[in-house]
Write a protein that holds these residues in place. Sequence first.
Motif, mmCIF file in Angstrom:
data_model
loop_
_atom_site.group_PDB
_atom_site.id
_atom_site.type_symbol
_atom_site.label_atom_id
_atom_site.label_comp_id
_atom_site.label_asym_id
_atom_site.label_seq_id
_atom_site.Cartn_x
_atom_site.Cartn_y
_atom_site.Cartn_z
ATOM 1 N N GLN A 124 0.874 -1.177 0.000
ATOM 2 C CA GLN A 124 0.000 0.000 0.000
ATOM 3 C C GLN A 124 0.908 1.224 0.000
ATOM 4 O OE1 GLN A 124 -3.396 -0.263 -0.048
ATOM 5 N NE2 GLN A 124 -3.137 -2.474 -0.100
ATOM 6 N N CYS A 125 0.384 2.361 -0.452
ATOM 7 C CA CYS A 125 1.206 3.563 -0.439
ATOM 8 C C CYS A 125 0.379 4.789 -0.115
ATOM 9 C CB CYS A 125 1.926 3.750 -1.771
ATOM 10 S SG CYS A 125 0.882 4.313 -3.130
ATOM 11 N N GLU A 126 1.084 5.810 0.328
ATOM 12 C CA GLU A 126 0.514 7.131 0.539
ATOM 13 C C GLU A 126 1.198 8.059 -0.450
ATOM 14 O OE1 GLU A 126 0.597 10.742 3.822
ATOM 15 O OE2 GLU A 126 1.084 8.708 4.473
ATOM 16 N N ILE A 127 0.411 8.804 -1.197
ATOM 17 C CA ILE A 127 0.974 9.732 -2.170
ATOM 18 C C ILE A 127 1.392 11.007 -1.443
ATOM 19 C CG2 ILE A 127 0.478 11.114 -4.229
ATOM 20 C CD1 ILE A 127 -1.427 8.757 -5.008
ATOM 21 N N ILE A 128 2.631 11.413 -1.691
ATOM 22 C CA ILE A 128 3.189 12.596 -1.050
ATOM 23 C C ILE A 128 2.956 13.836 -1.898
ATOM 24 C CG2 ILE A 128 5.292 13.650 -0.112
ATOM 25 C CD1 ILE A 128 4.315 11.046 1.328
ATOM 26 N N ARG A 129 3.263 13.731 -3.211
ATOM 27 C CA ARG A 129 3.095 14.876 -4.102
ATOM 28 C C ARG A 129 3.237 14.453 -5.551
ATOM 29 N NH1 ARG A 129 8.859 16.975 -2.633
ATOM 30 N NH2 ARG A 129 7.782 17.809 -0.837
ATOM 31 N N GLU A 130 2.839 15.352 -6.418
ATOM 32 C CA GLU A 130 3.067 15.179 -7.851
ATOM 33 C C GLU A 130 4.539 15.455 -8.138
ATOM 34 O OE1 GLU A 130 0.555 18.129 -9.646
ATOM 35 O OE2 GLU A 130 -1.255 16.924 -9.373
ATOM 36 N N ILE A 131 5.089 14.732 -9.106
ATOM 37 C CA ILE A 131 6.457 15.009 -9.568
ATOM 38 C C ILE A 131 6.393 15.767 -10.887
ATOM 39 C CG2 ILE A 131 8.635 14.017 -10.351
ATOM 40 C CD1 ILE A 131 7.962 11.561 -8.555
ATOM 41 N N GLY A 132 5.657 15.252 -11.835
ATOM 42 C CA GLY A 132 5.550 15.888 -13.142
ATOM 43 C C GLY A 132 5.030 14.903 -14.163
ATOM 44 N N LYS A 133 4.875 15.401 -15.397
ATOM 45 C CA LYS A 133 4.360 14.535 -16.457
ATOM 46 C C LYS A 133 5.377 14.424 -17.581
ATOM 47 C CE LYS A 133 1.759 18.221 -18.676
ATOM 48 N NZ LYS A 133 0.471 18.663 -19.169
ATOM 49 N N THR A 134 5.282 13.307 -18.301
ATOM 50 C CA THR A 134 6.127 13.072 -19.463
ATOM 51 C C THR A 134 5.233 12.716 -20.647
ATOM 52 O OG1 THR A 134 6.441 10.740 -18.842
ATOM 53 C CG2 THR A 134 8.132 12.305 -18.108
ATOM 54 N N TYR A 135 5.778 12.946 -21.832
ATOM 55 C CA TYR A 135 5.060 12.647 -23.059
ATOM 56 C C TYR A 135 6.014 11.926 -23.994
ATOM 57 C CZ TYR A 135 2.849 13.352 -27.606
ATOM 58 O OH TYR A 135 2.285 13.149 -28.838
ATOM 59 N N GLN A 136 5.556 10.830 -24.567
ATOM 60 C CA GLN A 136 6.373 10.141 -25.565
ATOM 61 C C GLN A 136 5.527 9.807 -26.775
ATOM 62 O OE1 GLN A 136 7.166 6.913 -22.571
ATOM 63 N NE2 GLN A 136 7.209 5.645 -24.399
ATOM 64 N N ASN A 137 6.178 9.928 -27.955
ATOM 65 C CA ASN A 137 5.506 9.637 -29.219
ATOM 66 C C ASN A 137 6.505 8.892 -30.087
ATOM 67 O OD1 ASN A 137 4.744 9.892 -32.053
ATOM 68 N ND2 ASN A 137 3.157 11.298 -31.329
ATOM 69 N N SER A 138 6.188 7.651 -30.394
ATOM 70 C CA SER A 138 7.068 6.815 -31.208
ATOM 71 C C SER A 138 6.326 6.283 -32.423
ATOM 72 C CB SER A 138 7.626 5.644 -30.397
ATOM 73 O OG SER A 138 8.401 4.808 -31.220
ATOM 74 N N LYS A 139 6.641 6.822 -33.587
ATOM 75 C CA LYS A 139 6.102 6.290 -34.834
ATOM 76 C C LYS A 139 6.631 4.872 -35.043
ATOM 77 C CE LYS A 139 4.051 6.379 -38.871
ATOM 78 N NZ LYS A 139 2.622 6.216 -38.961
ATOM 79 N N ASN A 140 7.888 4.646 -34.657
ATOM 80 C CA ASN A 140 8.506 3.322 -34.800
ATOM 81 C C ASN A 140 7.677 2.245 -34.106
ATOM 82 O OD1 ASN A 140 11.020 1.666 -35.544
ATOM 83 N ND2 ASN A 140 10.799 1.278 -33.354
ATOM 84 N N ASP A 141 7.181 2.542 -32.911
ATOM 85 C CA ASP A 141 6.389 1.581 -32.143
ATOM 86 C C ASP A 141 4.884 1.843 -32.242
ATOM 87 O OD1 ASP A 141 8.667 0.246 -31.243
ATOM 88 O OD2 ASP A 141 8.875 1.556 -29.499
ATOM 89 N N GLU A 142 4.477 2.872 -33.016
ATOM 90 C CA GLU A 142 3.075 3.301 -33.084
ATOM 91 C C GLU A 142 2.501 3.404 -31.673
ATOM 92 O OE1 GLU A 142 1.133 4.685 -35.253
ATOM 93 O OE2 GLU A 142 2.610 4.493 -36.867
ATOM 94 N N PHE A 143 3.163 4.238 -30.861
ATOM 95 C CA PHE A 143 2.823 4.348 -29.452
ATOM 96 C C PHE A 143 2.931 5.799 -29.007
ATOM 97 C CE2 PHE A 143 4.087 4.072 -24.897
ATOM 98 C CZ PHE A 143 2.992 3.385 -24.413
ATOM 99 N N VAL A 144 1.898 6.274 -28.325
ATOM 100 C CA VAL A 144 1.884 7.602 -27.727
ATOM 101 C C VAL A 144 1.461 7.434 -26.277
ATOM 102 C CG1 VAL A 144 0.853 9.913 -27.798
ATOM 103 C CG2 VAL A 144 1.274 8.664 -29.942
ATOM 104 N N GLN A 145 2.174 8.105 -25.367
ATOM 105 C CA GLN A 145 1.837 7.980 -23.954
ATOM 106 C C GLN A 145 2.013 9.304 -23.236
ATOM 107 O OE1 GLN A 145 2.569 4.515 -21.081
ATOM 108 N NE2 GLN A 145 4.421 5.725 -20.892
ATOM 109 N N GLU A 146 1.025 9.623 -22.408
ATOM 110 C CA GLU A 146 1.116 10.709 -21.442
ATOM 111 C C GLU A 146 1.196 10.027 -20.080
ATOM 112 O OE1 GLU A 146 -2.299 13.254 -21.831
ATOM 113 O OE2 GLU A 146 -2.014 13.445 -23.989
#
Length: 180
Positions: free
Chosen positions: A77-99
């Motif tokens: 189980q965990c307790e969330i302390i704070r947000e760190i940040g967000k990342t974005y990746q876009n790979s045509k090679n893998d046909e994959f997009v992630q936020e």
Amino acid sequence: MKHLLSITDKDITGSDKLSSAEPRIAVGIVLFDDDNNIALSHIGIWDLHGLPGGGVDENEDFIEAVKREAWEEAGCQCEIIREIGKTYQNSKNDEFVQEKYHYLAKVIGEKGELHLEEYEIASETTVRWYPLEQAMQVISERKADSIGQEFMKRRDMAVLGEVIQKVSKERAIKYVDDLL
């Protein structure tokens, strides 16, 4: 949430092409235990370490997803302390997009068995606990064997770099406060 990193195939292969895939929304966790070690998922079939995390399920908010991923990939189980940040990746090679939305959390209670999905079991996924700086070293020293692994490595290094920077700043502020 603070934007930490955008990464595309151009950063790795030099290709300007972008995927038009629907973005996968995911969470990542920098999860500290009572000994100030952080959890890294170790994918045995690739001998690859990364921060725990995964996709946000339908009708699940980010906080619920973080807690579920901590349970599945770190066995706690965990307790969330704070947000760190967000990342974005876009790979045509893998046909994959992630936020991906990253959170700092701490273990609550005991660490136990992992609750992995079938593909994670097949990938020989385990959890390993490292001091923060050593976790950064373990991730940074591993040579990526694929574009997807390089994306993961760069993303996790950016997240850990942000945490190390914040921890160092907080230690400095506490040191100055203690002197005063």
